[in-house]
Write an enzyme that holds these catalytic residues in place. Structure first.
Site, PDB file in Angstrom:
ATOM      1  N   HIS A 144     -81.211 -36.411  17.783  1.00 22.62           N
ATOM      2  CA  HIS A 144     -80.286 -36.822  18.856  1.00 22.62           C
ATOM      3  C   HIS A 144     -78.827 -36.488  18.484  1.00 22.62           C
ATOM      4  O   HIS A 144     -77.984 -37.379  18.369  1.00 22.62           O
ATOM      5  CB  HIS A 144     -80.443 -38.323  19.148  1.00 22.62           C
ATOM      6  CG  HIS A 144     -79.995 -38.704  20.529  1.00 22.62           C
ATOM      7  ND1 HIS A 144     -80.582 -39.702  21.274  1.00 22.62           N
ATOM      8  CD2 HIS A 144     -78.992 -38.210  21.316  1.00 22.62           C
ATOM      9  CE1 HIS A 144     -79.972 -39.822  22.430  1.00 22.62           C
ATOM     10  NE2 HIS A 144     -79.000 -38.915  22.484  1.00 22.62           N
ATOM     11  N   ARG A 179     -83.282 -37.480  27.607  1.00 20.87           N
ATOM     12  CA  ARG A 179     -83.827 -38.708  27.039  1.00 20.87           C
ATOM     13  C   ARG A 179     -85.334 -38.517  26.832  1.00 20.87           C
ATOM     14  O   ARG A 179     -86.017 -37.909  27.674  1.00 20.87           O
ATOM     15  CB  ARG A 179     -83.599 -39.900  27.966  1.00 20.87           C
ATOM     16  CG  ARG A 179     -82.177 -40.447  27.995  1.00 20.87           C
ATOM     17  CD  ARG A 179     -81.759 -41.125  26.687  1.00 20.87           C
ATOM     18  NE  ARG A 179     -80.422 -41.684  26.723  1.00 20.87           N
ATOM     19  CZ  ARG A 179     -79.303 -41.025  26.386  1.00 20.87           C
ATOM     20  NH1 ARG A 179     -79.364 -39.776  25.968  1.00 20.87           N
ATOM     21  NH2 ARG A 179     -78.136 -41.626  26.436  1.00 20.87           N
ATOM     22  N   GLY A 185     -76.336 -31.396  36.589  1.00 17.33           N
ATOM     23  CA  GLY A 185     -75.120 -32.210  36.604  1.00 17.33           C
ATOM     24  C   GLY A 185     -74.055 -31.519  35.783  1.00 17.33           C
ATOM     25  O   GLY A 185     -74.018 -30.289  35.694  1.00 17.33           O
ATOM     26  N   ARG A 186     -73.215 -32.334  35.148  1.00 14.85           N
ATOM     27  CA  ARG A 186     -72.103 -31.771  34.359  1.00 14.85           C
ATOM     28  C   ARG A 186     -72.608 -30.895  33.217  1.00 14.85           C
ATOM     29  O   ARG A 186     -72.129 -29.777  33.021  1.00 14.85           O
ATOM     30  CB  ARG A 186     -71.257 -32.936  33.801  1.00 14.85           C
ATOM     31  CG  ARG A 186     -70.491 -33.702  34.875  1.00 14.85           C
ATOM     32  CD  ARG A 186     -69.896 -34.965  34.287  1.00 14.85           C
ATOM     33  NE  ARG A 186     -70.928 -35.917  33.952  1.00 14.85           N
ATOM     34  CZ  ARG A 186     -71.070 -37.126  34.504  1.00 14.85           C
ATOM     35  NH1 ARG A 186     -70.187 -37.552  35.388  1.00 14.85           N
ATOM     36  NH2 ARG A 186     -72.054 -37.936  34.155  1.00 14.85           N
ATOM     37  N   GLU A 225     -86.811 -43.643  18.986  1.00 16.39           N
ATOM     38  CA  GLU A 225     -85.831 -43.076  18.050  1.00 16.39           C
ATOM     39  C   GLU A 225     -85.428 -44.138  17.037  1.00 16.39           C
ATOM     40  O   GLU A 225     -85.149 -45.270  17.442  1.00 16.39           O
ATOM     41  CB  GLU A 225     -84.603 -42.563  18.809  1.00 16.39           C
ATOM     42  CG  GLU A 225     -84.952 -41.378  19.694  1.00 16.39           C
ATOM     43  CD  GLU A 225     -83.760 -40.787  20.453  1.00 16.39           C
ATOM     44  OE1 GLU A 225     -82.625 -41.248  20.236  1.00 16.39           O
ATOM     45  OE2 GLU A 225     -83.971 -39.869  21.252  1.00 16.39           O
TER      46      GLU A 225
END
Ligand code: NAP
Ligand code: GLV
Length: 322
Positions: free
Chosen positions: A286, A238, A156-157, A267
């Site tokens: 993260h 994720r 993706g991006r 998390e």
């Protein structure tokens, strides 16, 4: 009368000012503690807009407590913390922060890749703990990056931004994606591979997929059994996409060489988590998009989405689920 907005964490002043100038704002004042569910349920009772973080679970129960809610703006591109279907059934618009974090997150993903390959954290700990006796031919030897094969899962991006970094290291690039992107193959000089082929052929495997139940533990025991012994797994998407127990065994038993994780199934990851006891893993809390410039850009985008919707305009970046 001003519209009411609730913000689930303390925000930088310039973002807060933008919202305070237009709305009646309530905010959970803590910087590092998420708003407890019972507080959230109470706070949303009369709000028109909700500004939330990826640590907040916005499920049907929360939405049902907010009869006036028109927009949920998430300070993240990933939106697996929000029940999109429940929001859409209630006519609530959900927005996220795509694009503005691509380069910063790709930088961090490549940082993890390099750190894991060249054992940077392990080598630094080695020095600091006084183990550096003398230079030795095979001491702390890692894996080469230049000329190796990178497999990107989820082009993706951010995946595309990662390609640019990898090209600078003369990497051969494979990608696996739900939709094959023929024009990108030509434009970026990359090759499509089925997931099994990518896992078998790659020296580095970077996960850049959104999380959904469909990809829960996509990378588990079977996937590790297909990887090369020198393979390095990087996950900056994720935590739930990787089966951490299977990863632990793959790293401990030498089935793969190393890993780099910015995200975890739980998390914050508990400090006694077995993965943290291994030398061949680089772990980060993260911080994929955590540069000052990018976090401010994300917060402005999230705020602007909220402002637009509550003023009857189109959101800049609504979540459109596929
Ligand atoms: P994106 O542009 O939406 O790209 C995701 C790509 O994954 C798309 O090409 C999509 O394919 C593909 N995909 C989606 N579901 C798939 C599936 N089940 N199987 C195969 N391919 C699938 O998202 P992005 O902006 O690059 O961000 C990706 C993810 O990175 C986010 O969702 C977020 O969870 C994570 N992230 C983490 C950090 C961090 O701090 N560590 C920062 C930013 C983002 P289609 O083209 O078919 O839709
Ligand atoms: C961070 O993880 C994001 O999805 O923006």
């Amino acid at each position: 009368m001003k519209k009411k907005v609730y913000i689930t964490r303390k925000l930088p002043e310039e973002i807060l000012d933008k919202l305070l100038s237009q709305f009646d704002v309530g905010m959970w004042e803590e910087e590092y503690i998420p708003v407890p569910k019972d507080v959230l349920l109470k706070e949303v009772e009369d709000v028109d807009g909700l500004f939330c973080l990826l640590t907040d679970t916005i499920d049907a129960e929360v939405l049902d407590h907010a009869p006036n809610l028109k927009v949920v703006t998430n300070l993240a591109v990933g939106y697996n913390n929000i029940d999109i279907q429940a929001a859409s059934m209630r006519g609530i618009i959900v927005t996220n922060t795509p694009g503005v974090l691509n380069e910063t997150t790709a930088d961090l993903t490549f940082t993890l890749l390099m750190a894991a390959a060249r054992r940077v954290v392990e080598a630094s700990d080695f020095l600091r703990s006084g183990k550096w006796g003398a230079w030795s031919p095979m001491q702390l030897t890692g894996q080469d990056i230049y000329g190796s094969t990178l497999g990107i899962i989820g082009l993706g991006r951010i995946g595309e931004a990662l390609v640019k970094r990898a090209k600078g290291f003369d990497m051969n690039i494979l990608y696996y994606n739900r939709t094959r992107k023929l024009e990108k193959e030509t434009e970026l000089d990359i090759q499509y591979a089925e997931l099994t082929d990518l896992l078998q052929q790659s020296d580095y495997i970077c996960i850049l997929l959104p999380y959904s139940s469909e990809v829960h533990h996509l990378i588990g025991k079977e996937a590790f059994s297909l990887m090369k012994k020198n393979a390095i797994l990087i996950n900056s998407a994720r935590g739930g996409i990787v089966d951490e127990e299977a990863l632990y065994h793959a790293l401990k038993d030498g089935q793969i060489w190393a890993a780099g994780l910015d995200v975890f199934e739980q998390e914050p990851v508990p400090v006694n988590h077995p993965l943290l006891s291994l030398p061949n893993i680089v772990t980060l809390p993260h911080i994929g998009s955590a540069s000052v410039k990018t976090r401010l850009a994300m917060a402005h985008l999230a705020a602007d989405n909220l402002v637009n919707v509550l003023n009857g305009n189109e959101p800049i970046s609504p979540v459109v689920s596929k």
